[in-house]
Motif scaffolding. Sequence first.
Motif, PDB file in Angstrom:
ATOM      1  N   ALA A 131      14.283  33.274  50.914  1.00  0.00           N
ATOM      2  CA  ALA A 131      13.979  32.915  49.528  1.00  0.00           C
ATOM      3  C   ALA A 131      14.357  34.051  48.575  1.00  0.00           C
ATOM      4  O   ALA A 131      14.911  33.837  47.488  1.00  0.00           O
ATOM      5  CB  ALA A 131      12.495  32.580  49.392  1.00  0.00           C
ATOM      6  N   ARG A 132      14.046  35.297  48.997  1.00  0.00           N
ATOM      7  CA  ARG A 132      14.438  36.432  48.164  1.00  0.00           C
ATOM      8  C   ARG A 132      15.956  36.549  48.061  1.00  0.00           C
ATOM      9  O   ARG A 132      16.510  36.856  47.004  1.00  0.00           O
ATOM     10  CB  ARG A 132      13.843  37.727  48.729  1.00  0.00           C
ATOM     11  N   MET A 133      16.644  36.310  49.188  1.00  0.00           N
ATOM     12  CA  MET A 133      18.101  36.371  49.160  1.00  0.00           C
ATOM     13  C   MET A 133      18.673  35.269  48.256  1.00  0.00           C
ATOM     14  O   MET A 133      19.702  35.474  47.576  1.00  0.00           O
ATOM     15  CB  MET A 133      18.673  36.231  50.577  1.00  0.00           C
ATOM     16  N   ALA A 134      18.015  34.109  48.218  1.00  0.00           N
ATOM     17  CA  ALA A 134      18.480  33.030  47.339  1.00  0.00           C
ATOM     18  C   ALA A 134      18.343  33.433  45.871  1.00  0.00           C
ATOM     19  O   ALA A 134      19.207  33.127  45.038  1.00  0.00           O
ATOM     20  CB  ALA A 134      17.687  31.753  47.625  1.00  0.00           C
ATOM     21  N   GLU A 135      17.261  34.139  45.552  1.00  0.00           N
ATOM     22  CA  GLU A 135      17.095  34.608  44.178  1.00  0.00           C
ATOM     23  C   GLU A 135      18.188  35.619  43.807  1.00  0.00           C
ATOM     24  O   GLU A 135      18.726  35.604  42.703  1.00  0.00           O
ATOM     25  CB  GLU A 135      15.711  35.239  44.019  1.00  0.00           C
ATOM     26  N   ARG A 136      18.499  36.518  44.740  1.00  0.00           N
ATOM     27  CA  ARG A 136      19.563  37.492  44.451  1.00  0.00           C
ATOM     28  C   ARG A 136      20.921  36.808  44.308  1.00  0.00           C
ATOM     29  O   ARG A 136      21.730  37.169  43.449  1.00  0.00           O
ATOM     30  CB  ARG A 136      19.637  38.532  45.558  1.00  0.00           C
ATOM     31  N   ALA A 137      21.159  35.819  45.175  1.00  0.00           N
ATOM     32  CA  ALA A 137      22.452  35.133  45.097  1.00  0.00           C
ATOM     33  C   ALA A 137      22.594  34.364  43.792  1.00  0.00           C
ATOM     34  O   ALA A 137      23.708  34.195  43.282  1.00  0.00           O
ATOM     35  CB  ALA A 137      22.609  34.187  46.289  1.00  0.00           C
ATOM     36  N   ALA A 138      21.478  33.892  43.247  1.00  0.00           N
ATOM     37  CA  ALA A 138      21.548  33.147  41.985  1.00  0.00           C
ATOM     38  C   ALA A 138      22.040  34.033  40.834  1.00  0.00           C
ATOM     39  O   ALA A 138      22.544  33.524  39.826  1.00  0.00           O
ATOM     40  CB  ALA A 138      20.181  32.552  41.647  1.00  0.00           C
ATOM     41  N   ALA A 139      21.909  35.343  40.952  1.00  0.00           N
ATOM     42  CA  ALA A 139      22.345  36.248  39.884  1.00  0.00           C
ATOM     43  C   ALA A 139      23.795  36.702  40.043  1.00  0.00           C
ATOM     44  O   ALA A 139      24.252  37.601  39.344  1.00  0.00           O
ATOM     45  CB  ALA A 139      21.434  37.479  39.848  1.00  0.00           C
ATOM     46  N   ALA A 140      24.537  36.095  40.960  1.00  0.00           N
ATOM     47  CA  ALA A 140      25.912  36.519  41.221  1.00  0.00           C
ATOM     48  C   ALA A 140      26.814  36.219  40.022  1.00  0.00           C
ATOM     49  O   ALA A 140      26.662  35.195  39.350  1.00  0.00           O
ATOM     50  CB  ALA A 140      26.445  35.811  42.470  1.00  0.00           C
ATOM     51  N   GLN A 141      27.755  37.134  39.751  1.00  0.00           N
ATOM     52  CA  GLN A 141      28.761  36.978  38.706  1.00  0.00           C
ATOM     53  C   GLN A 141      30.140  36.987  39.349  1.00  0.00           C
ATOM     54  O   GLN A 141      30.366  37.604  40.386  1.00  0.00           O
ATOM     55  CB  GLN A 141      28.656  38.114  37.687  1.00  0.00           C
ATOM     56  N   ALA A 142      31.062  36.297  38.682  1.00  0.00           N
ATOM     57  CA  ALA A 142      32.429  36.216  39.204  1.00  0.00           C
ATOM     58  C   ALA A 142      33.032  37.618  39.298  1.00  0.00           C
ATOM     59  O   ALA A 142      32.842  38.449  38.412  1.00  0.00           O
ATOM     60  CB  ALA A 142      33.281  35.328  38.310  1.00  0.00           C
ATOM     61  N   VAL A 143      33.765  37.867  40.386  1.00  0.00           N
ATOM     62  CA  VAL A 143      34.407  39.165  40.599  1.00  0.00           C
ATOM     63  C   VAL A 143      35.797  39.128  39.972  1.00  0.00           C
ATOM     64  O   VAL A 143      36.596  38.242  40.294  1.00  0.00           O
ATOM     65  CB  VAL A 143      34.499  39.486  42.100  1.00  0.00           C
ATOM     66  N   PRO A 144      36.113  40.043  39.064  1.00  0.00           N
ATOM     67  CA  PRO A 144      37.450  40.033  38.444  1.00  0.00           C
ATOM     68  C   PRO A 144      38.530  40.382  39.458  1.00  0.00           C
ATOM     69  O   PRO A 144      38.297  41.106  40.428  1.00  0.00           O
ATOM     70  CB  PRO A 144      37.346  41.099  37.341  1.00  0.00           C
ATOM     71  N   ALA A 145      39.706  39.881  39.185  1.00  0.00           N
ATOM     72  CA  ALA A 145      40.830  40.131  40.081  1.00  0.00           C
ATOM     73  C   ALA A 145      41.315  41.564  39.933  1.00  0.00           C
ATOM     74  O   ALA A 145      41.283  42.132  38.847  1.00  0.00           O
ATOM     75  CB  ALA A 145      41.963  39.153  39.786  1.00  0.00           C
ATOM     76  N   ASP A 146      41.761  42.144  41.019  1.00  0.00           N
ATOM     77  CA  ASP A 146      42.319  43.500  41.015  1.00  0.00           C
ATOM     78  C   ASP A 146      43.839  43.378  40.947  1.00  0.00           C
ATOM     79  O   ASP A 146      44.516  43.114  41.935  1.00  0.00           O
ATOM     80  CB  ASP A 146      41.901  44.231  42.291  1.00  0.00           C
ATOM     81  N   MET A 147      44.378  43.579  39.719  1.00  0.00           N
ATOM     82  CA  MET A 147      45.815  43.395  39.500  1.00  0.00           C
ATOM     83  C   MET A 147      46.587  44.700  39.656  1.00  0.00           C
ATOM     84  O   MET A 147      47.775  44.765  39.315  1.00  0.00           O
ATOM     85  CB  MET A 147      46.051  42.831  38.091  1.00  0.00           C
ATOM     86  N   ARG A 148      45.953  45.741  40.146  1.00  0.00           N
ATOM     87  CA  ARG A 148      46.639  47.018  40.293  1.00  0.00           C
ATOM     88  C   ARG A 148      47.537  46.999  41.527  1.00  0.00           C
ATOM     89  O   ARG A 148      47.100  46.638  42.622  1.00  0.00           O
ATOM     90  CB  ARG A 148      45.623  48.148  40.401  1.00  0.00           C
ATOM     91  N   ILE A 149      48.779  47.408  41.328  1.00  0.00           N
ATOM     92  CA  ILE A 149      49.755  47.439  42.424  1.00  0.00           C
ATOM     93  C   ILE A 149      50.491  48.772  42.428  1.00  0.00           C
ATOM     94  O   ILE A 149      51.665  48.842  42.829  1.00  0.00           O
ATOM     95  CB  ILE A 149      50.754  46.266  42.307  1.00  0.00           C
ATOM     96  N   ALA A 150      49.825  49.818  41.948  1.00  0.00           N
ATOM     97  CA  ALA A 150      50.489  51.114  41.861  1.00  0.00           C
ATOM     98  C   ALA A 150      50.919  51.615  43.242  1.00  0.00           C
ATOM     99  O   ALA A 150      51.967  52.251  43.385  1.00  0.00           O
ATOM    100  CB  ALA A 150      49.568  52.131  41.199  1.00  0.00           C
ATOM    101  N   GLN A 151      50.133  51.315  44.274  1.00  0.00           N
ATOM    102  CA  GLN A 151      50.500  51.766  45.611  1.00  0.00           C
ATOM    103  C   GLN A 151      51.737  51.047  46.122  1.00  0.00           C
ATOM    104  O   GLN A 151      52.532  51.622  46.869  1.00  0.00           O
ATOM    105  CB  GLN A 151      49.328  51.547  46.572  1.00  0.00           C
TER     106      GLN A 151
END
Length: 869
Positions: A131-151
């Motif tokens: 139940a606690r893990m469900a509460e934490r998961a409810a606060a999830a935000q979309a992860v932005p894409a990593d467009m860096r290709i310097a390597q």
Amino acid sequence: MANFSRHDVRRGLSGLRWPLALTRAGMVAENLWQATWPLVTVVLAVLAVLMLGLQDSVVVEVVWGGAVVGAVAVLAALIYAFVRFRLPTRMAALVRLDETLPGRPIQALMDTQAIGDQDAASTAVWRAHQARMAERAAAAQAVPADMRIAQRDPYALRYVAALLFGVALIFGSIWRVGSVNTMTPGAGTGLASGPVWEGWAESPRYTGRPTIYLNDIPAGTLDVPAGSLITLRLYGEVGALTVAETVSGRAGEVPPASASEQDFTVIQSGEIAINGPGGRTWSVAVLPDKAPNVAILDAPEASALGEMTLPYEASDDYGVEAGEARITLDLDAVDRRHGLAIAPEDRPELTVSLPMPITGDRTDFEEALIEDFSEHPWANLPVSMVLNVLDAAEQQGESAPRTMILPGRRFFDPVAAAVIEQRRDLLWSRENATRVAQILRAVAHRPDDVFRKEVDRLRLSGAITRMETLARYGLTDEHQEDLAQDLWDLALSLEEGDLADALERLRRAKERLDQAMRDGASPAEIAELMRELRRATEDYMQQLSRQAQQENQNGEQNPQSGDQQNQMQMTQDDLQRMMDRIQELMEQGRMAEAEQALQELQEMLENMRVTQGEGQGNQSAGEQAMEGLSETLREQQGLSDQAFRDLQEQFNPNAQAGESQGNEGRNGGQGQGNQHSQGGEGQGEEGDGQEGGEGGEQADGQGQGDGSLADRQQALRDELSRQQGNLPGAGTPEGDAARDALDRAGRAMDGAEEALRQEDFAEAIDNQSQAMEALREGMRALGEAMQQEAQNGQQGQGMSDSDRRAEAQDPLGREPGSNGSVGTEEGLLQGEDVYRRARDLLDEIRRRSGDGERPDVELDYLKRLLDRF
């Protein structure tokens, strides 16, 4: 197996639908960019090359070779993209989203209970955990894409391609890409048989306009600056395309209309026509290049040593390139008497270059011509001046002739003035040589009465002998110039005499003392250098006094002896008091303040006037206004000091508490040390018990809150408004400048009042500083207005304005002493504890300014405090 119900798991994961979808979309974009960046780089580079038309400037074999390389690069980039690109799975998106959450709640929701599923207590704990893990998961935000290709792109090839494409968009054309079709097999014949044309219109470089590619310009009106170069290239069968134009005005050898290469310059409006298949016609309108303008803004001003300052303004549509001032002798206005009665020798007009702005726009600017013509034969004679400016098109603009007296150095020593006058006559005409020698012999007839030094008498005697000899055998131009230089040097020695030597000794003593303070010399060495400075100052004052007596005996005053508003009356006691103060600062180890006070002392000594007595006459309106503004400035300084102390208490409330106990019984706590903090109200210079009583009353008034400071600021603003209504000099530039400065001071006072009512002491201090600076500017402008009025004969007789202002105010804005001396007789700080407290306060400010956790507003203010102190 007992576990968290699958319905609850699905419900917990269903809340992640949008964050999970956005994260997965970002992963798709990330993978797509990582896989296709080589393809994008190659495509942008190829398009840039084609849009810039590089394929048209090389042989077809090179184009084909480049096409093969480009095709191979595109194919390799496509293969790389297909190999590298993978669609991210839903589980991969869940894992990335889960990695951003503390405790990996998504993974916990998908786990099952491994042991203890038969134990009710263990099952309850497991369900509470999920139940606690469900509460934490409810606060999830979309992860932005990593467009860096310097390597993957260590050489930043993608940026190079993007830069080339940007340049092609600005300077190239998308239509040039199609020209590569003409290089395909079978198209060479078509190009050879044409017809194809290209054209460019290149504006003159000084206009700053870009080159126009005529193939991109549709038929119609074409606006180009005068002097633009038109370049046309015709391809294909000769005669299929012809050119007709009426813009160049060519009358000589004109190439055939069908010539493959044609270049001409646009000098007039007309028409350009390309006749034939794909031809085009433009109606050309020439943008005229206007001639530059220049004007003299005001009469020239001369410094004490004869240096001329002449303000002027100039403008041009594309910018002024250079300019010069031409000066000619106004012979009709010359007083043709004595040595000027005969015809003058022919001299070329005097030409000097006008200063131009080093940086910035030259289309419209104001500058000042600063030159010293003191040694020129026309110095202090009527001349006519014309300013001339030139633009890049070599068009000229002239100002209206301005008649004036060419400024030069004035000499007040009688013998020096006589030598300079005869030097002028000698340069006027060499025929005056015999007459000049006779007059100089008469001047030197009784040398003991006119020469202070024997060397000056010998120099004049030698110049007279040489002049007589040369006049007998013929005086050449070179001899004339040498004699004029000798007479000039002699006049300088007679004029400055011991004064220059005394001033040089004073400067040398000051420089030695400065160096000793910087090097940390011992107290004994500093004391000895201070005694040397006192002796040099006394010598300088005595020489100034002798010079002033000579001027009074001649019935003249030096109107160019410096800016009169900066002149002051000082006694030997005043200088003694200032040097005592400097020595006291050095003994206390306050070397920075001592060095600054020493510099101020030297500037005062070099600009001061020594007067012989008190002036007479009633006080004028300008003098009353100057005194009122001086009082307003002192009161504003006092309010600023009080606001600064209140700001200290705001940052450290306990700092003043300890001091208040030690200040009990000190004449109300403010009698001496904080005298200026009371805004100058009701304070004198006597330092008696009455002053302490007034200080105590004001100290009590300060305890009423910040509103008292704001009320006093408002009262000071009202007083300034009253003074503005009585300000003299209306209608003159100096008077208008004074009113503008006081208007700025009033607006700054209004801002300070508002900040004080809001207890924003930092903002109040800034506004008060602006008000004080504007008040000083207004006082300077008012002083110039009074000086101008005095020169026009509107002040009457009696003491000069600058002398009376000097008695009414101190140039540093301090309160005058009880005996008219410069500065207050009371110290601003009292006791050793005050100096220790000042050092502790500065250390505290530095410590707080290094605390990065403090608000930006506070850190910015602390930085300004450190810069100020």
